[in-house]
Motif scaffolding. Structure first.
Motif, PDB file in Angstrom:
ATOM      1  N   ALA A 314       0.834  -1.202   0.000  1.00 27.68           N
ATOM      2  CA  ALA A 314       0.000   0.000   0.000  1.00 27.68           C
ATOM      3  C   ALA A 314       0.868   1.251   0.000  1.00 27.68           C
ATOM      4  CB  ALA A 314      -0.933  -0.008   1.207  1.00 27.68           C
ATOM      5  N   ALA A 315       1.941   1.245   0.793  1.00 29.65           N
ATOM      6  CA  ALA A 315       2.847   2.397   0.808  1.00 29.65           C
ATOM      7  C   ALA A 315       3.498   2.594  -0.555  1.00 29.65           C
ATOM      8  CB  ALA A 315       3.907   2.197   1.890  1.00 29.65           C
ATOM      9  N   TRP A 316       3.903   1.495  -1.189  1.00 28.77           N
ATOM     10  CA  TRP A 316       4.497   1.573  -2.524  1.00 28.77           C
ATOM     11  C   TRP A 316       3.511   2.177  -3.528  1.00 28.77           C
ATOM     12  CZ3 TRP A 316       8.834   0.882  -5.451  1.00 28.77           C
ATOM     13  CH2 TRP A 316       9.953   0.309  -4.866  1.00 28.77           C
ATOM     14  N   VAL A 317       2.273   1.711  -3.512  1.00 34.41           N
ATOM     15  CA  VAL A 317       1.290   2.209  -4.485  1.00 34.41           C
ATOM     16  C   VAL A 317       1.037   3.699  -4.263  1.00 34.41           C
ATOM     17  CG1 VAL A 317      -1.137   2.074  -5.185  1.00 34.41           C
ATOM     18  CG2 VAL A 317       0.236  -0.010  -4.957  1.00 34.41           C
ATOM     19  N   ASN A 318       0.883   4.118  -3.029  1.00 32.14           N
ATOM     20  CA  ASN A 318       0.714   5.545  -2.755  1.00 32.14           C
ATOM     21  C   ASN A 318       1.893   6.350  -3.298  1.00 32.14           C
ATOM     22  OD1 ASN A 318      -1.734   5.048  -1.454  1.00 32.14           O
ATOM     23  ND2 ASN A 318      -0.790   4.959   0.580  1.00 32.14           N
ATOM     24  N   PHE A 319       3.088   5.807  -3.143  1.00 32.49           N
ATOM     25  CA  PHE A 319       4.304   6.460  -3.628  1.00 32.49           C
ATOM     26  C   PHE A 319       4.353   6.485  -5.155  1.00 32.49           C
ATOM     27  CE2 PHE A 319       8.868   5.539  -4.814  1.00 32.49           C
ATOM     28  CZ  PHE A 319       9.320   6.849  -4.699  1.00 32.49           C
ATOM     29  N   LEU A 320       4.082   5.343  -5.781  1.00 31.01           N
ATOM     30  CA  LEU A 320       4.162   5.275  -7.248  1.00 31.01           C
ATOM     31  C   LEU A 320       3.116   6.160  -7.908  1.00 31.01           C
ATOM     32  CD1 LEU A 320       4.838   1.449  -7.758  1.00 31.01           C
ATOM     33  CD2 LEU A 320       6.488   3.327  -7.785  1.00 31.01           C
ATOM     34  N   ALA A 321       1.941   6.241  -7.309  1.00 32.96           N
ATOM     35  CA  ALA A 321       0.906   7.131  -7.852  1.00 32.96           C
ATOM     36  C   ALA A 321       1.356   8.590  -7.750  1.00 32.96           C
ATOM     37  CB  ALA A 321      -0.406   6.914  -7.107  1.00 32.96           C
ATOM     38  N   TRP A 322       2.004   8.925  -6.638  1.00 28.32           N
ATOM     39  CA  TRP A 322       2.530  10.284  -6.469  1.00 28.32           C
ATOM     40  C   TRP A 322       3.586  10.584  -7.527  1.00 28.32           C
ATOM     41  CZ3 TRP A 322       7.456  12.110  -5.236  1.00 28.32           C
ATOM     42  CH2 TRP A 322       7.528  13.448  -4.861  1.00 28.32           C
ATOM     43  N   PHE A 531       8.050 -20.530  -6.441  1.00 24.03           N
ATOM     44  CA  PHE A 531       8.140 -19.268  -5.718  1.00 24.03           C
ATOM     45  C   PHE A 531       6.793 -18.558  -5.769  1.00 24.03           C
ATOM     46  CE2 PHE A 531      12.630 -19.697  -7.298  1.00 24.03           C
ATOM     47  CZ  PHE A 531      13.210 -19.896  -6.048  1.00 24.03           C
ATOM     48  N   ALA A 532       6.250 -18.224  -4.611  1.00 22.50           N
ATOM     49  CA  ALA A 532       5.008 -17.457  -4.513  1.00 22.50           C
ATOM     50  C   ALA A 532       5.361 -16.057  -4.035  1.00 22.50           C
ATOM     51  CB  ALA A 532       4.036 -18.125  -3.547  1.00 22.50           C
ATOM     52  N   SER A 533       4.864 -15.047  -4.734  1.00 19.54           N
ATOM     53  CA  SER A 533       5.251 -13.678  -4.413  1.00 19.54           C
ATOM     54  C   SER A 533       4.623 -13.214  -3.112  1.00 19.54           C
ATOM     55  CB  SER A 533       4.843 -12.726  -5.543  1.00 19.54           C
ATOM     56  OG  SER A 533       5.288 -11.418  -5.242  1.00 19.54           O
ATOM     57  N   LEU A 534       5.462 -12.652  -2.247  1.00 20.77           N
ATOM     58  CA  LEU A 534       4.989 -11.902  -1.089  1.00 20.77           C
ATOM     59  C   LEU A 534       4.791 -10.433  -1.464  1.00 20.77           C
ATOM     60  CD1 LEU A 534       7.368 -13.436   1.599  1.00 20.77           C
ATOM     61  CD2 LEU A 534       4.883 -13.666   1.594  1.00 20.77           C
ATOM     62  N   THR A 535       5.690  -9.912  -2.279  1.00 16.68           N
ATOM     63  CA  THR A 535       5.623  -8.524  -2.723  1.00 16.68           C
ATOM     64  C   THR A 535       4.349  -8.283  -3.520  1.00 16.68           C
ATOM     65  OG1 THR A 535       8.027  -8.393  -2.810  1.00 16.68           O
ATOM     66  CG2 THR A 535       6.796  -6.761  -4.102  1.00 16.68           C
ATOM     67  N   LEU A 536       3.674  -7.195  -3.215  1.00 18.50           N
ATOM     68  CA  LEU A 536       2.443  -6.817  -3.904  1.00 18.50           C
ATOM     69  C   LEU A 536       2.593  -5.376  -4.404  1.00 18.50           C
ATOM     70  CD1 LEU A 536      -0.087  -8.341  -1.345  1.00 18.50           C
ATOM     71  CD2 LEU A 536       0.417  -9.224  -3.635  1.00 18.50           C
ATOM     72  N   TYR A 560      -0.906 -11.869 -11.506  1.00 19.65           N
ATOM     73  CA  TYR A 560      -0.240 -11.154 -10.416  1.00 19.65           C
ATOM     74  C   TYR A 560      -0.878  -9.786 -10.207  1.00 19.65           C
ATOM     75  CZ  TYR A 560       3.425  -8.660  -7.840  1.00 19.65           C
ATOM     76  OH  TYR A 560       4.113  -7.910  -6.918  1.00 19.65           O
ATOM     77  N   HIS A 561      -1.112  -9.071 -11.271  1.00 17.93           N
ATOM     78  CA  HIS A 561      -1.694  -7.735 -11.133  1.00 17.93           C
ATOM     79  C   HIS A 561      -3.129  -7.792 -10.614  1.00 17.93           C
ATOM     80  CE1 HIS A 561       1.458  -5.638 -13.875  1.00 17.93           C
ATOM     81  NE2 HIS A 561       1.737  -5.494 -12.605  1.00 17.93           N
ATOM     82  N   GLN A 562      -3.844  -8.850 -10.944  1.00 15.60           N
ATOM     83  CA  GLN A 562      -5.175  -9.021 -10.372  1.00 15.60           C
ATOM     84  C   GLN A 562      -5.090  -9.191  -8.856  1.00 15.60           C
ATOM     85  OE1 GLN A 562      -8.367  -9.301 -12.155  1.00 15.60           O
ATOM     86  NE2 GLN A 562      -9.098  -8.979 -10.065  1.00 15.60           N
ATOM     87  N   GLN A 563      -4.114 -10.002  -8.411  1.00  9.95           N
ATOM     88  CA  GLN A 563      -3.908 -10.205  -6.972  1.00  9.95           C
ATOM     89  C   GLN A 563      -3.528  -8.889  -6.292  1.00  9.95           C
ATOM     90  OE1 GLN A 563      -0.477 -12.556  -5.989  1.00  9.95           O
ATOM     91  NE2 GLN A 563      -1.014 -12.730  -3.810  1.00  9.95           N
ATOM     92  N   ASP A 566      -6.712  -6.587  -6.188  1.00 14.75           N
ATOM     93  CA  ASP A 566      -7.745  -7.035  -5.251  1.00 14.75           C
ATOM     94  C   ASP A 566      -7.301  -6.850  -3.801  1.00 14.75           C
ATOM     95  OD1 ASP A 566      -9.246  -7.738  -7.434  1.00 14.75           O
ATOM     96  OD2 ASP A 566      -8.876  -9.891  -7.262  1.00 14.75           O
ATOM     97  N   THR A 567      -6.007  -7.102  -3.536  1.00 10.34           N
ATOM     98  CA  THR A 567      -5.510  -7.034  -2.156  1.00 10.34           C
ATOM     99  C   THR A 567      -5.323  -5.595  -1.691  1.00 10.34           C
ATOM    100  OG1 THR A 567      -4.339  -9.137  -2.499  1.00 10.34           O
ATOM    101  CG2 THR A 567      -3.686  -7.808  -0.591  1.00 10.34           C
ATOM    102  N   LEU A 568      -4.793  -4.753  -2.559  1.00 11.20           N
ATOM    103  CA  LEU A 568      -4.386  -3.418  -2.125  1.00 11.20           C
ATOM    104  C   LEU A 568      -5.436  -2.335  -2.313  1.00 11.20           C
ATOM    105  CD1 LEU A 568      -0.658  -3.220  -3.286  1.00 11.20           C
ATOM    106  CD2 LEU A 568      -1.592  -4.044  -1.123  1.00 11.20           C
TER     107      LEU A 568
END
Length: 592
Positions: A314-322, A531-536, A560-563, A566-568
């Motif tokens: 969530a912090a990453w997405v807020n940052f990338l959108a900025w 390998f299952a991604s933890l990073t979202l 992956y992008h759907q996950q 939906d999660t974030l």
């Protein structure tokens, strides 16, 4: 009064001690990747700020050995008239000593800073190793920072998933099976895991500099500065013996006679071997059993990783959108976003997340040619602007109450040239190859490494760092023992291991590309893992050459992008949500 340079002051020590040279590693007594300022002798001597390297100072010359990550950086930080640069692995110190110095040359070293394997390799040369009985820097480093004294806190079982008593019993059983009397623990993260404690001696590394002795009956003696333990509970204190940090080697000498002590062959200082063998004890070399056991996470730890990656995502997405809004607009207005501003803004977004403690390592915020230095850190002197005509690479992570995160994204804010697009797609294909791979349980990391490099190799390209590393549970960002790299790593991967996947490509003086997700090794079917991604975090697909991606690779990205979406989507800010939906749209939308 003239004050000699650090290099000249150390050369004066050579003369005083009748030495021809002295080895100065970037190391402390625990072989920590991140040294406290007090212990970072190599940086004080040379100006090199990287996390791995060593210097050899001779009476009339000096050499600095660094690995592939730092070949560009070191030349920007060090006086090349004073130090000749060599590759730490391709032209190692032991080979140089044999080919470049006369036989019998006296080379000094500090036994607390050298591990046994290095001692053996250097001792096999025709030079004479001379163990120093005192730290030569005490006499010449006059403004040396004090040794760290961070407060130690306890980690509750609700987060660790297992009591310290149970952990001690498990390790003691291993000692009994090996027929040894004591385990000498020199790695601070192993002590942190064993005792369910976390420290604060070095920023972003939640460990305490300490030693411990664990006996085969499960008793623990913990050697630590008493100022660090003031807030610990009576229950923890009563479960072990507390002794001063400096009592560790004398205690090993006292306990040695007729006893067998297990020492980690890769990390224990050779001073410990000297102390035991000179007092009638037997050294049993082997990996500290805590290291491998710690790397297999329990269900409570795994749940913590998954939760903190949602917060970090969530912090990453807020940052990338900025960034997506600010970079083009402010470049056009003549007030561009800079590397330092971007990393400060990202930290602010992380600090809004529940459970965030601190960064897990120093952020790599690198624009354009700065990203060609794969472990670059921005400064006021090097601070570049983010622009629409080149890549921006961000490699960062967080320490949360319930886990540790590490991720990298390479971003573009406008159309790039054909070469940049090709290189980005090759790195992405290497990344995707690891996620579309199924492998037998027990496979070692070096057996998988080439999958991440294949697309780059097809272009005659490569990268000079590993593909992946372990990550601690609210512990060190680089955790032993598993690695994914060209170099042989004998430790098998199995369900419950936490790793990173991070291929890259670096074109000197132009740009750097890396894509990294933290992953959990999970069972895919009996006897096999994936390998299952933890990073979202959305992956930038704006510069991808779609014709080079297979249907399987494109489907993985969509899934992956759907996950991620939906999660974030419930966790990100309302301002960032539209950007999240656009960044995670099905690939047919991006490709159209």
């Amino acid at each position: 009064m003239h004050t000699p340079s650090p290099l000249q002051a150390l050369r004066d020590q050579l003369v005083a001690r009748d030495l021809d040279g002295i080895i100065v590693p970037r190391a402390d007594a625990h072989q920590s990747e991140d040294c406290a300022p007090h212990d970072n002798k190599l940086q004080w001597l040379t100006g090199f700020t990287g996390s791995a390297g060593l210097a050899l100072v001779l009476r009339d010359s000096a050499l600095l050995f660094v690995d592939g990550r730092y070949q560009v950086q070191v030349r920007n930080e060090v006086d090349l008239n004073a130090f000749a640069i060599h590759h730490l692995h391709n032209e190692p110190l032991d080979q140089w000593l044999n080919t470049s110095l006369p036989a019998g040359s006296r080379i000094g070293f500090e036994p607390l800073l050298m591990v046994n394997s290095q001692y053996q390799a250097l001792g096999a040369t025709h030079c004479k190793l001379v163990a120093l009985d005192a730290d030569p820097f005490e006499a010449i480093w006059h403004d040396r920072p004090a040794a760290p004294c961070g407060v130690i806190r306890e980690m509750p079982v609700a987060i660790s998933g297992e009591s310290s008593a149970d952990k001690r019993a498990r390790i003691a059983q291993v000692l009994a099976e090996k027929g040894v009397d004591y385990l000498a623990i020199t790695l601070p993260d192993n002590i942190a895991w064993l005792l369910n404690i976390r420290g604060a001696d070095v920023a972003m590394n939640p460990v305490a500099h300490a030693f411990a002795l664990l006996s085969r009956d499960g008793a623990v003696e913990w050697f630590v500065n008493p100022q660090k333990t003031a807030s610990l509970s009576a229950q923890l204190r009563s479960s072990l013996t507390l002794s001063d940090f400096d009592a560790f080697l004398p205690r090993c000498q006292q306990r040695a006679a007729g006893k067998k002590l297990l020492l980690d062959s890769d990390f224990a200082p050779v001073a410990l071997r000297f102390a035991i063998e000179q007092h009638g004890g037997t050294v049993v070399w082997g990996a500290d059993p805590i290291t491998f056991i710690k790397a297999h996470k329990n269900e409570t730890e795994l749940a913590g990783y998954r939760e903190c990656h949602q917060q970090d995502g969530a912090a990453w997405v807020n940052f990338l959108a900025w960034l997506a809004h600010e970079v083009p607009a402010r470049e056009a207005a003549g007030n561009p976003v800079t590397e330092l501003e971007a990393q400060q803004k990202q930290l602010a977004f992380r600090q809004q997340q529940p459970g965030f403690i601190e960064q897990s390592f120093s952020t790599i915020s690198a624009a354009a040619s700065n990203a060609a230095m794969c472990h670059y850190h921005s400064s006021e002197q090097t601070n570049k602007a983010l622009s629409r005509d080149n890549f921006y690479l961000n490699d960062s992570g967080g320490q949360y109450q319930n886990g540790t995160t590490d991720a990298t994204r390479t971003l573009s804010f406008g159309p790039l040239d054909a070469q940049q697009r090709l290189h980005y797609t090759a790195v992405l294909k290497g990344f995707l190859s690891m996620f579309t791979l199924q492998f037998p349980s027990g496979t070692c990391g070096h057996q998988l490494d080439a999958f991440a490099r294949r697309a780059l190799w097809d272009l005659g390209l490569d990268f000079d760092h590993g593909t992946g590393h372990g990550v601690g549970h609210q512990l060190l960002i680089h955790e032993q023992p598993q690695r994914i790299a060209k170099k042989v790593n004998p430790w098998p991967l199995s369900a419950g291991n936490i790793m990173t996947i991070e291929p890259g490509y670096y074109l000197a003086n132009r740009y750097g590309i890396r894509i990294e997700n933290q992953v959990e090794v999970v069972e895919s079917q009996p006897g096999f893992c994936r390998f299952a991604s933890l990073t979202l975090i959305p992956i930038d697909v704006s510069q991808v050459e779609w014709s080079l991606l297979s249907d399987q690779e494109q489907q993985w990205l969509d899934d992956y992008h759907q996950q991620v979406r939906d999660t974030l989507s419930p966790l990100v800010s309302s301002e960032a949500r539209p950007w999240l939906f656009a960044a995670t749209a099905p690939l047919r939308v991006h490709a159209s």
